[in-house]
Enzyme design. Structure first.
Site, PDB file in Angstrom:
ATOM      1  N   LYS A  83      -1.670  -0.242   4.689  1.00 34.48           N
ATOM      2  CA  LYS A  83      -1.249   0.341   5.966  1.00 34.48           C
ATOM      3  C   LYS A  83      -1.165  -0.773   7.009  1.00 34.48           C
ATOM      4  CE  LYS A  83      -2.517   4.732   8.159  1.00 34.48           C
ATOM      5  NZ  LYS A  83      -3.685   5.562   8.488  1.00 34.48           N
ATOM      6  N   VAL A  84      -0.009  -0.874   7.653  1.00 31.64           N
ATOM      7  CA  VAL A  84       0.162  -1.893   8.700  1.00 31.64           C
ATOM      8  C   VAL A  84       0.666  -1.206   9.968  1.00 31.64           C
ATOM      9  CG1 VAL A  84       0.691  -3.751   7.046  1.00 31.64           C
ATOM     10  CG2 VAL A  84       2.564  -2.446   8.030  1.00 31.64           C
TER      11      VAL A  84
END
Ligand code: E4P
Length: 217
Positions: A83-84
């Site tokens: 997740k960014v």
């Protein structure tokens, strides 16, 4: 529509998973903090428990560091989605990590333009936050509808992961619009089973069962 559970609470995930309600899990730094667990340990435990994608969020803000963290997170298990955040650096990390064959979930999305960029950078999932838009009197559901239209217009395969879901109505509306996935806390998923007419109807049936002495076993 797939159901992801938005928590790092392992027993809560296990309870829903046993019922077949869990297609994946999302975590974020706040949920990891709430769990009181080490991020690598708890993420591994969740990955072992569920078959679907488990989102684990990077802590860095610069692309190179995000990529290094993403590679480390991806080694935890095959079902990790890195997740960014939806920043320019996050998009750079998304492109590199997805080109390397990792699932990437681009989070903290608040506009259709941001969602467009994430799709072009190869995101597996885009996470528009409904509740946080509603919190500032903007229309979270409208964002889901706009992204659905934009992605369908151009055939983007990035999955719309409706996030920051606070109510049963958010779930129903996301399903009506055609979000690919919703992620919600266990309490919201459980609340989907509730209806006052179900409670009222069951109370009437129970009264009749008692009056008539109806027995099956
Ligand atoms: C999803 O990936 C997010 O972690 C989450 O849905 C955020 O929800 P909140 O706005 O209720 O914190």
């Amino acid at each position: 529509m797939k159901f992801f559970v938005d928590t790092a609470d392992v027993p809560a995930i296990a309870e829903l998973n046993d019922l077949g309600m869990v297609d994946g899990v999302t975590t974020n730094p706040s949920l990891i903090k709430k769990s009181g667990r080490d991020i690598l340990e708890v993420t591994k435990e969740i990955c072992d428990l569920v078959e679907g994608p488990v989102s684990a969020e990077v802590t860095a803000t610069e692309a190179e560091q995000m990529i290094a963290e993403g590679r480390k997170l991806a080694k935890i298990a095959d079902n990790i989605a890195v997740k960014v955040p939806l920043t320019w650096d996050g998009l750079k990390a998304c492109k590199v990590l997805s080109d390397e064959g990792n699932m990437v979930n681009v989070t903290l999305c608040f506009s259709a333009n941001q969602a467009l960029l994430a799709a072009k950078a190869g995101a597996t999932f885009i996470s528009p936050f409904i509740g946080r838009l509603d919190d500032i009197n903007l229309d979270g559901m409208q964002l889901i509808e706009d992204i659905r239209t934009v992605y369908d217009n151009y055939g983007f395969e990035t999955q719309i992961l409706a996030a920051s879901i606070r109510t049963a109505n958010h779930v129903a509306e996301s399903a009506r619009i055609g979000a690919d996935v919703i992620t919600a806390p266990p309490s919201v998923i459980k609340s989907l089973a509730s209806h006052p007419l179900t409670d009222k109807g069951l109370a009437a049936f129970l009264a009749d069962i008692k009056d008539a002495g109806i027995k099956i076993l």
